[in-house]
Design an enzyme around this catalytic site. Structure first.
Site, PDB file in Angstrom:
ATOM      1  N   SER A   1      77.873  44.350  62.036  1.00  0.00           N
ATOM      2  CA  SER A   1      76.400  44.323  62.053  1.00  0.00           C
ATOM      3  C   SER A   1      75.788  43.645  63.269  1.00  0.00           C
ATOM      4  O   SER A   1      74.570  43.694  63.449  1.00  0.00           O
ATOM      5  CB  SER A   1      75.878  43.652  60.796  1.00  0.00           C
ATOM      6  OG  SER A   1      76.267  44.390  59.672  1.00  0.00           O
TER       7      SER A   1
ATOM      8  N   SER B   1      73.673  46.185  60.176  1.00  0.00           N
ATOM      9  CA  SER B   1      72.453  45.783  59.466  1.00  0.00           C
ATOM     10  C   SER B   1      71.520  44.957  60.347  1.00  0.00           C
ATOM     11  O   SER B   1      70.357  44.791  60.026  1.00  0.00           O
ATOM     12  CB  SER B   1      72.821  44.966  58.243  1.00  0.00           C
ATOM     13  OG  SER B   1      73.413  43.729  58.635  1.00  0.00           O
TER      14      SER B   1
ATOM     15  N   LYS C   1      67.809  36.499  62.437  1.00  0.00           N
ATOM     16  CA  LYS C   1      67.939  37.539  61.396  1.00  0.00           C
ATOM     17  C   LYS C   1      67.511  36.971  60.039  1.00  0.00           C
ATOM     18  O   LYS C   1      67.814  35.821  59.725  1.00  0.00           O
ATOM     19  CB  LYS C   1      69.396  38.024  61.358  1.00  0.00           C
ATOM     20  CG  LYS C   1      69.657  39.239  60.465  1.00  0.00           C
ATOM     21  CD  LYS C   1      71.125  39.678  60.588  1.00  0.00           C
ATOM     22  CE  LYS C   1      71.473  40.864  59.688  1.00  0.00           C
ATOM     23  NZ  LYS C   1      72.903  41.231  59.797  1.00  0.00           N
TER      24      LYS C   1
END
Lengths: 501, 523
Positions: B186, B162, B87
């Site tokens: 997330s 997210s 990420k």
């Protein structure tokens, strides 16, 4: 506003108003690494050479608390007779500052590690004032900005600014006093003596270099006036970063005089920070400072709580060094020095040097004489600290030993010292290498005495006639020929012997 | 060696096994992953758009070195040669790190996050950086400054947020494993809506050093994978104590890989499962509820005892979270001031003050959601409001922790649906922040309390045929329990379904992918 402020005479000011001072002292700790990262910090390293993602506040970097800094903080707290908090957290103090990489400062807010203590401060005449300590807390230093291109060195008018983050993250302890009340006309003197006493205490703890000129110790002085000791505290100003003991005293005096002038003229004091100007001896207005500055403090979530173990705290308490004031009294007694002599030694920063010289075998009076006389003179001439001279207390003791044993005269000893300071070795070596020892060889002295007698027949005749005091001229001539390297007593004996007096 | 197989369909554990057996090389696996990324990832305009940066050359170089080491008979870590996506909130040395924000466009960190160091030490080829909501704020990846990621199940729908990029990369077979971060859900919520497995470890279980902070007291990195065992392998590779993170847990981490293998037998006799009364019912989609109920039945079949537990303060968790998170975020984001790295706007004017440049940069560099939360947080922390907002939220946090403690007195693990709904369509909740925030209602309590949570697929909702997730929660530092129970449930569900749920996702077309610039500014 006029550019210059009419001042009230200091004596008048303190006669009309009751002055109150409060002091905030920031101390840079001499830990090997910074408060929250492993970067080393040393004075005068090239700009931005001692930085890492943590102290630069790069995205993602996290702080880790320096255990040595906590130990220093606890020792300072204990030495200031404070309570040590068994549990505390760091907080974030959120504000913008160009040389603060994270745009928040990691500090202690409502949970200082040390609180509620005191420090006894002895004034020159021996009066002792007890200064209350409100708190001592840990925080990190900010970086350092240099504003280039302007005339004042301040950001206004500068063409550009350089930022050095070497200082960012250096461990600081902020020591805050309670308002010091009832000092009246001695307010400025007390302020100075407090900072001096604190400096000596911190030096004895070995936690900081405490060099004000390097910013190791920075003092903010809060000053307010009130009509009488019964009245509530007046509006205060905070004079920032005063960087010498003399300036602390001058700045407090100035603020008392300035505020007295304002109040006398029916004006009011503005709560603000002020800048001290060493060159002109005045303070000027900084930024307005309200009590409600909103730093949006909240507990620092990146650090775990600080929980000093009670046993560990007690072991630190047990290992505290003798407080400087007690040590001064003890040494003065042991050395038999007068008050003024002792004060001079302390003020010159020569106490440790004299003590070490005595420990190396010199008599206290001789040790004091060397450091406060010849060596102080040389340090001053060279513009260096006494402790930075290239001679050790052990060498000074050795030098005095050579004098005591008659191998050197005082004047020869000073010449030997030249050699030691020039890096030629220990006193014994220098004396030998330079051939400076007292000549006690009778045949060499005898020859010189004979030459002096031959060259001064009139004087010799007077001595032979019993005017023994006239021998001085002959002794002087011999000493001159021997360039001082003779034992004057022995020369006198030889002269009298030769002349049968 | 067979060349007709699709190597991207292999799980991480299987890749490791086959490499060890000499049936496949790391280079082949990385090439297959890169080819898949090339085919389906596309760009902000079309395709999955899971990646903001693809590090093809670096990944292949690592793969080659692993293959050579293996050929030379060197001992290798468990995941050596298995490609991993990371990420974009995680700092990677030499690889752009944008946090999905314009304000860090082009920033290449000079250091690695600890978890990246560990992945490099584990010799996993890093495929690149995955898309995310800007600064990890959002539940749909629509708030990425570089365009949304699309859900591989339906490209018109959100992949969760997210960490939508990481979940979508795994679901679309672009990567067998991906690293996510979970501040309020997330990792778990994207896992639920993409039909994958996502784990938020115990707070402090994986180092936060090098994670661009959103809310320091809540952030936690964890694995995204297609199976519980794969997730455990990645968790173990990046977890464990880190002296650079004070909040990192000391001591021995639970053996999650052993727990996952152990659980795969499917036996849960003696395990007490607590059904959280407050996480279900109103507001939850019918299909999500139905799949959840079935999964609970499967747990019973496996021998677990199911009890109902109550957590009365969970109803305040969302409100507390949306005070604590913006408060910490407002402070964490203060450093983005245009002065030292990232974007700078407005310094062309020589008369511009530092404040003006800072203001212009933030105006241009931060998206609306980020600005909204900075303002909220600044307000919540300000003098006079601190006690009413931040202080109260911290009290709620304590009450939520107590609720968990009480619930774990009665149950070994807790269960709930992971998210109230399946993936919604783009734009559906974009103009309604509160509706977006409600997506994390079931996942947030675990972040407030620091306990670990896992989401795994519970099936497809009847009304839209999209994946739903079941969430498992365990006490702090009992992450192994999640893996044991999760692996057992997974094994039985796969039996029931006759294979992985992801096999039922529609095939993806091909999308042209634009080249990335060298600064890493995404297409």
């Amino acid at each position: 506003m006029t550019a210059t402020t009419e001042l009230v005479e200091f004596d008048d000011a303190v006669a009309r108003f009751d002055p109150v001072v409060g002091l905030e002292v920031h101390v840079e700790l001499s830990t090997r690494t910074k408060m929250f990262c492993g970067c080393e910090h040393s004075f005068a390293a090239p700009p931005n050479s001692q930085v890492c993602p943590v102290c630069l506040g790069l995205p993602g970097a996290l702080p880790v608390l320096n255990g040595a800094a906590v130990e220093s903080a606890v020792r300072i707290g204990l030495a200031l007779n404070c309570e040590i908090a068994p549990y505390g957290r760091f907080a974030r103090k959120n504000y913008f500052y160009p040389d603060m990489p994270k745009n928040f400062q990691t500090s202690q807010y409502d949970e200082p590690i040390a609180h509620d203590g005191w420090l006894d401060v002895e004034l020159d005449d021996g009066e002792v004032v007890r200064v209350g300590i409100e708190r001592a807390h840990m925080e990190e230093d900010t970086g350092k900005s240099t504003h280039v291109g302007g005339s004042t060195g301040r950001i206004h008018g500068a063409e550009y600014s350089l930022v050095d983050y070497n200082r960012a993250g250096i461990p600081l302890i902020e020591i805050v006093t309670r308002p010091v009340l009832g000092t009246g006309p001695r307010v400025a003197e007390v302020a100075r003596a407090y900072v001096a006493t604190l400096r000596d205490l911190l030096r004895s703890l070995g936690v900081s270099e405490v060099r004000m000129e390097r910013g190791n110790l920075r003092c903010d002085a809060n000053v307010s006036l009130r009509p009488s000791p019964d009245a509530p505290l007046g509006t205060r100003t905070e004079t920032k970063n005063v960087n010498s003991l003399r300036s602390v005293e001058r700045a407090v005096r100035y603020e008392v005089q300035r505020q007295a002038a304002l109040l006398t003229a029916g004006g009011t004091v503005t709560q603000e920070t002020r800048h001290w100007h060493e060159d002109t001896g005045v303070t000027t207005s900084g930024r307005p400072k309200s009590d409600a500055d909103d730093y949006r403090y909240f507990p620092e979530p990146d650090l775990v709580p600080v929980e000093p173990d009670a046993e560990w705290v007690e072991s630190l308490r047990a290992s505290l060094p003798e407080p400087p004031a007690a040590r001064h009294r003890r040494l003065q007694g042991e050395w038999g020095l007068a008050d003024a002599e002792m004060r001079d030694v302390v003020n010159a920063g020569a106490l440790d040097l004299v003590e070490a010289t005595v420990a190396a075998g010199a008599a206290p009076a001789a040790a004091r004489k060397w450091w406060m006389g010849e060596l102080s003179r040389r340090a001053k001439a060279d513009g260096v600290e006494l402790g930075d001279l290239a001679v050790t207390p052990g060498q000074v003791a050795e030098l005095q030993g050579l004098v005591d044993s008659g191998r050197l005269t005082d004047s020869l000893a000073r010449q030997v010292l030249d050699g030691v300071l020039a890096g030629e070795g220990a006193p014994e070596q220098v004396a030998t290498a330079r051939g400076l020892e007292v000549v006690s060889d009778d045949s060499a002295l005898g020859d010189a005495v004979d030459r002096a007698i031959a060259a001064n027949p009139d004087v010799a005749a007077k001595v032979r006639d019993g005017k023994v005091q006239a021998a001085g001229a002959l002794i002087g001539a011999v000493m001159k020929e021997m360039r001082g390297q003779a034992d004057a007593a022995r020369v006198r004996e030889l002269v009298l012997e030769r002349l049968g007096a | 060696m067979s060349t007709s197989r699709d190597l991207t369909r292999l799980g991480a554990a299987q890749m490791a096994e086959e490499m060890a057996a000499g049936d496949v090389s790391s280079v082949e696996l990385v090439e297959a992953a890169l080819a898949r990324i090339d085919a389906v990832d596309g760009s902000a305009e079309a395709g999955v758009h899971a990646f903001l940066h693809v590090a093809a050359d670096e990944a292949l170089a690592v793969a080659r070195s692993v293959d050579e080491a293996r050929a030379a008979g060197e001992p290798l870590p468990a995941l050596a040669g298995v490609p991993v996506a990371v990420k974009d909130v995680v700092a990677t040395r030499g690889m752009p790190t944008t946090v999905g924000s314009r304000i860090l466009e082009g920033w290449v960190p000079p250091y690695d996050a600890t978890l990246v160091e560990r992945l490099r030490a584990a010799r996993t080829p890093l495929l690149g950086k995955t898309n995310m909501d800007e600064f990890a704020m959002g539940s749909s990846t629509e708030h990425s400054a570089y365009g949304p990621t699309r859900n591989p199940w339906d490209l018109e729908r959100i992949p969760g947020g997210s960490g939508g990029g990481s979940a979508a990369a795994v679901a679309a077979y672009e990567a067998p494993l991906a690293v996510g971060t979970d501040t309020g859900g997330s990792i778990r919520q994207p896992a639920a809506v993409t039909g994958t497995v996502g784990v938020k470890p115990t707070y402090g279980g994986v180092s936060r050093y090098g994670l661009v902070a959103l809310a320091s007291s809540l952030d936690q990195a964890g694995p995204c994978a297609r199976s519980v065992l794969d997730a455990a392998l990645l968790h173990a590779a990046m977890g464990g104590h880190d002296p650079r993170d004070s909040t990192s847990l000391a001591g021995r981490a639970p053996d999650v890989v052993a727990a996952a293998r152990d659980g795969a037998t499917g036996d849960l006799a003696g395990v007490r499962v607590g059904l959280v009364r407050e996480l279900g019912g109103e507001g939850y989609q019918a299909g999500v509820q139905a799949r959840f109920a079935e999964a609970v039945d499967v747990l019973r079949e496996a021998g677990a005892e199911v009890v109902e537990v109550s957590a009365p303060h969970f109803r305040y968790a969302l409100a507390a979270y949306y005070l604590i998170l913006p408060s910490e975020a407002s402070s964490n984001l203060a450093k983005f001031d245009a002065m030292r790295y990232g974007l700078r706007v407005g310094d062309g004017d020589p008369q511009a003050t530092a404040e003006a440049v800072m203001s212009a940069t933030r105006e241009a560099g931060f998206g609306d959601e980020v600005k909204r939360r900075i303002v909220l947080g600044t307000y919540a922390l300000s003098a006079g409001y601190y006690d009413a907002y931040y202080g109260s939220a911290q009290k709620v946090r304590t009450l939520v922790q107590r609720d968990f403690a009480a619930a774990f007195e009665r149950a070994d693990v807790l269960v709930s649906p992971t998210a109230p709904t399946t993936a919604f369509r783009f734009g559906d909740k974009l103009d309604d922040p509160m509706a977006m925030y409600l997506n994390d209602v079931a996942t947030i309590p675990a972040n407030l309390a620091g306990v670990p949570g896992m989401s795994l697929p519970s099936g497809l909702a009847d009304e839209d045929g999209l994946p739903a997730g079941i969430q498992l929660l365990a006490p702090a530092q009992a992450d192994d329990r999640l893996y044991r129970v999760g692996a057992a449930l997974e094994a039985r569900l796969l039996d029931r379904w006759g294979g992985p749920l992801l096999d039922r996702a529609p095939a993806l077309g091909s999308f042209p992918r634009r080249d990335l610039t060298t600064t890493g500014a995404p297409a």
